[in-house]
Design a protein around this motif. Sequence first.
Motif, short mmCIF file in Angstrom:
data_model
loop_
_atom_site.label_atom_id
_atom_site.label_comp_id
_atom_site.label_asym_id
_atom_site.label_seq_id
_atom_site.Cartn_x
_atom_site.Cartn_y
_atom_site.Cartn_z
N ASN A 99 -4.58 3.75 31.72
CA ASN A 99 -5.25 4.88 31.05
C ASN A 99 -4.41 5.83 30.30
N LEU A 100 -3.12 6.19 30.98
CA LEU A 100 -2.12 6.97 30.17
C LEU A 100 -1.76 6.29 29.04
N VAL A 101 -1.21 5.11 29.08
CA VAL A 101 -0.63 4.46 27.54
C VAL A 101 -1.60 4.16 26.75
N ALA A 102 -3.12 4.19 27.00
CA ALA A 102 -4.01 3.44 26.19
C ALA A 102 -3.99 4.03 24.64
N THR A 103 -3.80 5.46 24.55
CA THR A 103 -3.72 6.22 23.47
C THR A 103 -2.20 6.93 23.19
N ALA A 104 -1.56 6.57 23.96
CA ALA A 104 -0.26 7.33 23.86
C ALA A 104 0.26 7.03 22.30
N HIS A 105 0.78 8.04 21.73
CA HIS A 105 1.42 7.99 20.49
C HIS A 105 2.02 9.44 20.17
N ASN A 106 3.15 9.47 19.28
CA ASN A 106 3.85 10.52 18.87
C ASN A 106 3.68 10.72 17.35
N ARG A 107 2.44 10.75 17.01
CA ARG A 107 2.21 10.76 15.58
C ARG A 107 2.93 12.33 15.00
N GLN A 108 2.96 13.27 15.76
CA GLN A 108 3.57 14.49 15.33
C GLN A 108 5.04 14.71 15.36
#
Length: 236
Positions: A99-108
């Motif tokens: 659940n935690l990594v499914a949408t993880a991203h550092n777009r900012q």
Amino acid sequence: MSALLSLRGVTAHYGASQALFGVDLEIGAGEFVSLLGRNGMGKSTTVKAIMGLNRASRGEIRFGGRDIGALPAYQVAQCGIGLVPEGRHIFPNLSVRENLVATAHNRQRLAQPWTLERVYALFPRLAERARHLGSHLSGGEQQMLAIGRALLTNPRLLILDEATEGLAPVVREEIWRALDGLKRTGLAVLCIDKNLEPLLAAADRHAIIETGRVAWSGDSQSFIDDEARLLRYLSV
């Protein structure tokens, strides 16, 4: 303080029924703002308008200086807004870690991004339950998971719709401690909750929604000074 999020004259409808009537709201960078009001007054509709889940029919919504009012929900999220929705909406058939990594991203491109390790440090119970399915978690654990999932998108603004609704007192205290810690990191927060005492302690400012309009706004001391009158907007 320059506004990170700005709503100007926002109206919204559900079909032919109008739910918001010219809502104005601002949140500065690093500011904690609460949205108060009885059920059905427009709090969640305001969040849905911000997130592009129920597009505003009129008015302006700007985030980081950019007009986001016409963007689809996934692009609003990519702009740097993390949502912890009412009802949590975790993935029940995925593990806590998945659940935690499914949408993880550092777009900012944050210099100190949120990682699994930081989320586990914020909510140690999630580390203990990392291999458990979302459907096997308690309500409090699911809320921690929903917050952690939002943080791993590395937002500049975190929105919580009913932050501690239905949770046991000890879990509510843990959530409020976590939110206080997030505020100290400089993360902007927009929080909807019915627990007035911790909100008054945590938030820099408050806005009360009454029948789709902002009926009052001010800081915690201003609320306390006028509490007897303002509570009529919150009592059933």
